[in-house]
Design an enzyme around this catalytic site. Structure first.
Site, PDB file in Angstrom:
ATOM      1  N   GLN A  42       0.830  -1.201   0.000  1.00  0.00           N
ATOM      2  CA  GLN A  42       0.000   0.000   0.000  1.00  0.00           C
ATOM      3  C   GLN A  42       0.870   1.258   0.000  1.00  0.00           C
ATOM      4  O   GLN A  42       0.352   2.362  -0.115  1.00  0.00           O
ATOM      5  CB  GLN A  42      -0.919   0.021   1.229  1.00  0.00           C
ATOM      6  CG  GLN A  42      -1.961  -1.085   1.235  1.00  0.00           C
ATOM      7  CD  GLN A  42      -2.873  -1.054   2.448  1.00  0.00           C
ATOM      8  OE1 GLN A  42      -3.153  -2.108   3.004  1.00  0.00           O
ATOM      9  NE2 GLN A  42      -3.359   0.106   2.877  1.00  0.00           N
ATOM     10  N   ARG A  92      -8.882  -0.630   8.163  1.00  0.00           N
ATOM     11  CA  ARG A  92      -9.776   0.521   7.966  1.00  0.00           C
ATOM     12  C   ARG A  92      -9.929   1.345   9.222  1.00  0.00           C
ATOM     13  O   ARG A  92     -11.003   1.388   9.816  1.00  0.00           O
ATOM     14  CB  ARG A  92     -11.134   0.015   7.489  1.00  0.00           C
ATOM     15  CG  ARG A  92     -11.174  -0.080   5.981  1.00  0.00           C
ATOM     16  CD  ARG A  92     -12.532  -0.406   5.481  1.00  0.00           C
ATOM     17  NE  ARG A  92     -12.714   0.234   4.183  1.00  0.00           N
ATOM     18  CZ  ARG A  92     -13.653  -0.102   3.327  1.00  0.00           C
ATOM     19  NH1 ARG A  92     -14.510  -1.028   3.604  1.00  0.00           N
ATOM     20  NH2 ARG A  92     -13.760   0.515   2.184  1.00  0.00           N
ATOM     21  N   CYS A  93      -8.857   2.011   9.613  1.00  0.00           N
ATOM     22  CA  CYS A  93      -8.843   2.539  10.971  1.00  0.00           C
ATOM     23  C   CYS A  93      -8.332   3.947  11.148  1.00  0.00           C
ATOM     24  O   CYS A  93      -8.575   4.537  12.180  1.00  0.00           O
ATOM     25  CB  CYS A  93      -7.970   1.628  11.812  1.00  0.00           C
ATOM     26  SG  CYS A  93      -6.329   1.503  11.110  1.00  0.00           S
ATOM     27  N   GLU A 141     -12.595   4.931   5.174  1.00  0.00           N
ATOM     28  CA  GLU A 141     -12.698   4.163   6.415  1.00  0.00           C
ATOM     29  C   GLU A 141     -13.896   4.541   7.267  1.00  0.00           C
ATOM     30  O   GLU A 141     -14.172   3.860   8.270  1.00  0.00           O
ATOM     31  CB  GLU A 141     -11.415   4.355   7.230  1.00  0.00           C
ATOM     32  CG  GLU A 141     -10.215   3.816   6.500  1.00  0.00           C
ATOM     33  CD  GLU A 141      -8.917   4.318   7.094  1.00  0.00           C
ATOM     34  OE1 GLU A 141      -8.040   3.497   7.382  1.00  0.00           O
ATOM     35  OE2 GLU A 141      -8.764   5.532   7.271  1.00  0.00           O
TER      36      GLU A 141
HETATM   37  N1  MCN Z   1     -13.660   9.679  -2.893  1.00  0.00           N
HETATM   38  C1  MCN Z   1     -14.538  10.523  -3.547  1.00  0.00           C
HETATM   39  N2  MCN Z   1     -14.976  11.649  -2.901  1.00  0.00           N
HETATM   40  C2  MCN Z   1     -14.572  11.943  -1.625  1.00  0.00           C
HETATM   41  C3  MCN Z   1     -13.688  11.063  -0.951  1.00  0.00           C
HETATM   42  C4  MCN Z   1     -13.236   9.938  -1.633  1.00  0.00           C
HETATM   43  O1  MCN Z   1     -14.925  10.234  -4.681  1.00  0.00           O
HETATM   44  N3  MCN Z   1     -14.997  13.041  -1.007  1.00  0.00           N
HETATM   45  C5  MCN Z   1     -13.125   8.479  -3.576  1.00  0.00           C
HETATM   46  C6  MCN Z   1     -11.614   8.616  -3.737  1.00  0.00           C
HETATM   47  O2  MCN Z   1     -11.193   9.412  -4.758  1.00  0.00           O
HETATM   48  C7  MCN Z   1     -11.181   7.170  -3.815  1.00  0.00           C
HETATM   49  C8  MCN Z   1     -12.126   6.512  -2.821  1.00  0.00           C
HETATM   50  O3  MCN Z   1     -13.287   7.350  -2.756  1.00  0.00           O
HETATM   51  O4  MCN Z   1     -11.363   6.677  -5.115  1.00  0.00           O
HETATM   52  C9  MCN Z   1     -11.507   6.383  -1.398  1.00  0.00           C
HETATM   53  O5  MCN Z   1     -10.879   7.583  -1.110  1.00  0.00           O
HETATM   54  P1  MCN Z   1     -10.171   8.016   0.252  1.00  0.00           P
HETATM   55  O6  MCN Z   1     -11.191   8.238   1.281  1.00  0.00           O
HETATM   56  O7  MCN Z   1      -9.229   9.113  -0.072  1.00  0.00           O
HETATM   57  O8  MCN Z   1      -9.352   6.731   0.741  1.00  0.00           O
HETATM   58  P2  MCN Z   1      -8.046   6.094   0.068  1.00  0.00           P
HETATM   59  O9  MCN Z   1      -8.177   6.140  -1.371  1.00  0.00           O
HETATM   60  O10 MCN Z   1      -6.840   6.631   0.713  1.00  0.00           O
HETATM   61  O11 MCN Z   1      -8.249   4.597   0.474  1.00  0.00           O
HETATM   62  C10 MCN Z   1      -7.823   4.106   1.706  1.00  0.00           C
HETATM   63  C11 MCN Z   1      -8.951   3.491   2.498  1.00  0.00           C
HETATM   64  C12 MCN Z   1      -8.380   2.640   3.557  1.00  0.00           C
HETATM   65  S1  MCN Z   1      -7.266   3.332   4.594  1.00  0.00           S
HETATM   66  C13 MCN Z   1      -8.707   1.315   3.671  1.00  0.00           C
HETATM   67  S2  MCN Z   1      -8.071   0.464   4.978  1.00  0.00           S
HETATM   68  C14 MCN Z   1      -9.559   0.700   2.698  1.00  0.00           C
HETATM   69  C15 MCN Z   1     -10.437   1.654   2.009  1.00  0.00           C
HETATM   70  O12 MCN Z   1      -9.792   2.755   1.612  1.00  0.00           O
HETATM   71  N4  MCN Z   1      -9.123  -0.358   1.987  1.00  0.00           N
HETATM   72  C16 MCN Z   1      -9.816  -0.739   0.870  1.00  0.00           C
HETATM   73  N5  MCN Z   1     -11.298   1.136   1.105  1.00  0.00           N
HETATM   74  C17 MCN Z   1     -10.953   0.004   0.424  1.00  0.00           C
HETATM   75  N6  MCN Z   1     -11.672  -0.388  -0.655  1.00  0.00           N
HETATM   76  C18 MCN Z   1     -11.262  -1.477  -1.352  1.00  0.00           C
HETATM   77  N7  MCN Z   1     -11.991  -1.849  -2.434  1.00  0.00           N
HETATM   78  N8  MCN Z   1     -10.154  -2.173  -1.022  1.00  0.00           N
HETATM   79  C19 MCN Z   1      -9.427  -1.847   0.070  1.00  0.00           C
HETATM   80  O13 MCN Z   1      -8.332  -2.525   0.383  1.00  0.00           O
HETATM   81 CU1  CUM Z   2      -5.638   1.311   9.164  1.00  0.00          CU
HETATM   82  S1  CUM Z   2      -6.213   0.340   7.568  1.00  0.00           S
HETATM   83 MO1  CUM Z   2      -6.204   1.680   6.068  1.00  0.00          MO
HETATM   84  O1  CUM Z   2      -5.548   2.904   6.955  1.00  0.00           O
HETATM   85  O2  CUM Z   2      -5.029   1.097   5.100  1.00  0.00           O
END
Ligand code: MCN
Ligand code: CUM
Length: 784
Positions: free
Chosen positions: A221, A368-369, A738
């Site tokens: 990641q 997811r934390c 998360e």
């Molecule tokens: N997004 C959006 N509008 C927003 C916020 C987000 O359209 N206001 C979209 C983003 O652009 C992205 C998705 O939603 O395509 C998730 O965005 P974001 O909240 O920025 O999170 P990350 O992309 O950093 O993803 C990490 C988060 C974490 S920490 C875990 S754990 C987790 C999760 O995402 N693991 C996942 N969701 C998951 N989903 C899948 N399918 N697989 C994982 O391993």
């Molecule tokens: Cu703590 S699980 Mo996500 O932050 O990759």
């Protein structure tokens, strides 16, 4: 004739996921799909016992098995100074055991063979002589005087305490408690669980014997951070290491830490001069990699008679396993747990946290934390419900009396967080309306008279995501900015390279939408590249829902930089001053003469074919974005359950989830994130559990013991939204990946407890299996 032009909008649009074409047609490219010429296969021998001295390891029979190329032990690694490696929180963890094993499933030896089956078979031929030692499986045991010292490999370590860390103001909190009319106590345990992604961990390490370059395909990641750690561990020059994370079959935090398998495979490839593939099996994944939670929490809430919260005290004890390996900001020993005041305006708080070693797997934080917000949110939402019962007020009412109000933002919490924006009451109102709260309460009352148990549970949580501002956030010293590099080619097609790495979140689509929104190039014309350290700018990776807050912001900023340059190019083409041009979403128009225009594609072409003298050619740029603050998404979740008095089984009648993550880039993807997150929250509340017997045997090391819900068990979710933009994010977006997992467990538990609350039940520990619920029913005199 004047052309009326309206550009298409790319934010708030459910663009279909670009990546799904290949996934749906079986054309994904996962680590296990990578096969290189001459590739060898590695399998790991794991300790069957939780704590033992290793007297000897005999690898001769395994090494003699035809097809086996090498057997690697800790002793061999020690000769190269590789027997131990640093963890992401600055502790050490064994790569392969030398002196002792300290958990069941610990990596003891690795077989490298011509095919994976031979490698696996050879494991049985390795003879290890273990001398069992007393086992410690809880942090309470481990902190008792006289407990066996687990990390006696460290010269100065005399006990099992890892950290003691405090936040907030103890004196102010004492004063608040002195003024309180009521003090409500709550104590709970958030048990150990596991992200259990579909794809386990693995890598293909390919160290070229001629050039010395190490190319490592890896389930990561955070490829850039991992490359730096590899450079530090192995002493390889960083430019000679390329980490490639191809498609990832789910991460959920599990693929943030560095695991021994990656290190041994790389070392083996270096020593043998051939590529080495390691694909972890399911038990290896469940037993040894990044677990989550394992937090013991207790606290008191000081309230005035009218329900106003005055102060909060929390004590937390964390079970870290045998190494402190949480991937979290260095400064924050218990992650972001101190956001435990949640959505409430609590003037004083004091949070005391301790971490301890036990004979269990390290890993921490994952699932997811956002660095322990999950535990904090669970605790405060359960405590608030308990307080509502003790005060005899409706949990809705108690929340309303204490929410941080919209006009209080930016709001500085008692433990120092500066919440960027929020409107908690609006989200709660929406959830209650969708649920039909008053009607449900009436139904609950009627049902009770008929001898049926219905419960209603709420969670009005606040998250903190997007780590983070460099003044406070770093991992092993690496500041937690993130990056984006954008190139627009002559024909107006673009390539965006980002430092974060999708594992299923749809970045190839949403990040293209961010560029499209800023530049008007349609997402289908934008390729998003990530997960390759040689070909993307440095970034800390995807976890803690940080991609949108950090790299998403970088993407918007770099797009704006290019738009500024495109303006100069358009002005040159139209022979006007740049200030005379108006941007209309995908082109520049001359103010007052809108039919004179230059599209972004025309400007891009000019950047390579007709740029003004004195201007650099090309249309590309890079941005490293240091976020000014975290983002604070929030939500109001409401669950109604029915509990069977005969069996203890509970069923979700309704689950309403209202989320606010600011501006939504792609509503469909956001809803997918929320649905998945709710499923995982439900899973923890209902069935997922990694536990251990007194000998440290892991119970939950396979999918018949570690229960993950299928679509059959998963309830139906009804989603709603409110939109409170983040004031500091360039497009107003907050992270959301998360939220649902953070917020929902408390709502489920609150609902089941609520069904039994009239008989005095206040606590049910997760996972709330029917056995546990039935016992509570029986003790409360409700069982039938
Ligand atoms: N997004 C959006 N509008 C927003 C916020 C987000 O359209 N206001 C979209 C983003 O652009 C992205 C998705 O939603 O395509 C998730 O965005 P974001 O909240 O920025 O999170 P990350 O992309 O950093 O993803 C990490 C988060 C974490 S920490 C875990 S754990 C987790 C999760 O995402 N693991 C996942 N969701 C998951 N989903 C899948 N399918 N697989 C994982 O391993
Ligand atoms: Cu703590 S699980 Mo996500 O932050 O990759």
């Amino acid at each position: 004739m004047t052309t009326e032009h309206t550009a298409e909008h790319w934010l708030g649009r459910s663009v279909k996921r670009k990546e799904d074409d290949r996934f749906l047609q079986g054309k994904g490219n996962y680590v296990d799909d990578i096969n290189l010429p001459g590739m060898l296969h590695m399998s790991i021998l794991r300790s069957p016992v939780a704590h033992a001295r290793i007297n000897s390891i005999d690898t001769s029979a395994a090494a003699a098995l035809p097809g086996v190329v090498a057997v690697v032990t800790g002793e061999l690694l020690a000769q190269h100074n590789l027997a131990w490696m640093p963890t992401l929180s600055g502790d050490t963890q064994a790569v392969l055991a030398t002196d002792k094993v300290r958990m069941q499933g610990q990596e003891v030896a690795c077989v490298i063979a011509e095919d994976p089956y031979i490698a696996h078979d050879a494991l049985e031929l390795i003879e290890v002589d273990y001398d069992p030692l007393p086992v410690v499986v809880t942090p309470q045991q481990s902190l008792e005087p006289g407990a066996p010292v687990i990390r006696d490999d460290k010269e100065d370590k005399q006990d099992n305490r890892i950290y003691h860390w405090e936040a907030g103001d103890p004196e102010a909190t004492e004063r608040a408690f002195a003024q309180a009319d009521r003090v409500v106590e709550y104590e709970t345990f958030y048990p150990r669980c596991h992200p259990a992604p579909m794809e386990t961990c693995g890598c293909v390490a390919d160290v070229n014997p001629v050039t010395g370059k190490a190319t490592i395909y890896m389930t990561s990641q955070a490829p850039h951070a991992h490359r730096t750690v590899f450079a530090l561990v192995a002493g390889l020059p960083e430019h000679q290491i390329q980490i490639i994370s191809p498609d990832i079959g789910g991460g959920f935090g599990n693929k943030v830490p560095v695991y021994p398998g990656y290190v041994v495979a790389t070392a083996a490839s270096l020593l043998l001069g051939r590529p080495v593939k390691w694909i972890e099996d399911r038990t290896g994944n469940l037993i040894s990699t990044g677990f989550a939670r394992d937090f013991y929490m207790k606290g008191q809430l000081a309230l005035r008679e009218d329900g106003k919260m005055l102060g909060l005290r929390v004590n937390m004890l964390s079970d870290q396993g045998y190494a402190y390996a949480d991937a979290q900001p260095s400064k924050l020993k218990a992650g972001l747990f101190h956001i435990v005041t949640g959505s409430y305006d609590i003037p004083a708080a004091h949070v005391v946290t301790d971490g301890a070693y036990t004979n269990k797997a390290p890993g921490g934080v994952a699932y997811r934390c956002s660095f322990r917000v999950t535990e904090a949110s669970y605790f405060i939402e359960r405590l608030v419900q308990t307080a509502a019962y003790e005060l005899g007020v409706d949990p809705v009412e108690l929340r309303r009396r204490n929410f941080i109000q919209p006009e209080q933002f930016p709001y500085t919490s008692a433990t120092g967080f500066v919440y960027d924006s929020g409107n908690y009451e609006a989200a709660l109102d929406k959830a209650l309306e969708m649920l039909g709260y008053e009607d449900l309460k009436a139904e609950q009352e009627r049902a009770r008279q008929e001898g049926k148990l219905i419960g209603i549970g709420l969670a009005t949580f606040t998250e903190v995501v997007g780590a983070g501002p460099s003044k406070d956030y770093d991992i092993l010293g690496l500041k937690m900015f993130d990056s984006a590099e954008l190139r627009v080619h002559p024909t107006g097609k673009a390539i965006l390279k980002i430092g974060v790495q999708t594992q299923g979140q749809g970045h190839e689509t949403t990040f293209a939408q961010i560029v499209a929104n800023e530049l008007g190039i349609p997402p289908s014309d934008i390729l998003v590249q990530h997960g390759d350290t040689d070909n993307t700018p440095y970034g800390l990776g995807t976890y803690a829902s940080r991609s949108t807050p950090t790299a998403g912001a970088a993407t918007a900023v770099v797009s704006r930089k290019l738009r500024d340059k495109a303006r100069e190019l358009a002005a040159h083409l139209l022979e006007v001053a740049p200030e005379d041009l108006e941007w209309v979403g995908d082109r520049f128009q001359v103010r007052g003469a809108p039919d004179r225009q230059t599209t972004i594609q025309e400007a891009a072409f000019a950047a390579y074919t007709n740029h003004p003298q004195g201007m650099e050619a090309g249309l590309e740029g890079v941005t490293y974005y240091d976020p000014p603050n975290m983002t604070y998404p929030f939500g109001a979740y409401a669950v109604a359950v029915e509990v069977d008095r005969g069996t203890g089984q509970w069923k979700v009648k309704r689950m309403v989830a209202v989320d606010d993550c600011g501006v939504r880039i792609n509503p469909m993807i956001v809803e997918g994130q929320i649905m998945g997150g709710l499923t995982e929250g439900f899973a923890m509340a209902a069935m997922e559990l990694i536990t251990f017997d007194e000998l440290g045997n892991c119970i939950g090391s396979n999918f018949s013991d570690y229960l993950i819900p299928t679509s059959w068990e998963t309830p139906k979710f009804e989603l709603g939204e409110t939109v409170t933009p983040s004031p500091h994010h360039p497009i107003g977006a907050k992270g959301v990946g998360e939220s649902a997992t953070v917020g929902s467990p408390a709502a489920f538990v609150n609902a089941v407890v609520d069904a039994l609350a009239h008989a005095g039940v206040r606590e049910l520990e997760m996972p709330m299996g029917p056995d546990k619920v039935w016992k509570a029913l029986a003790e409360a005199g409700l069982a039938e």
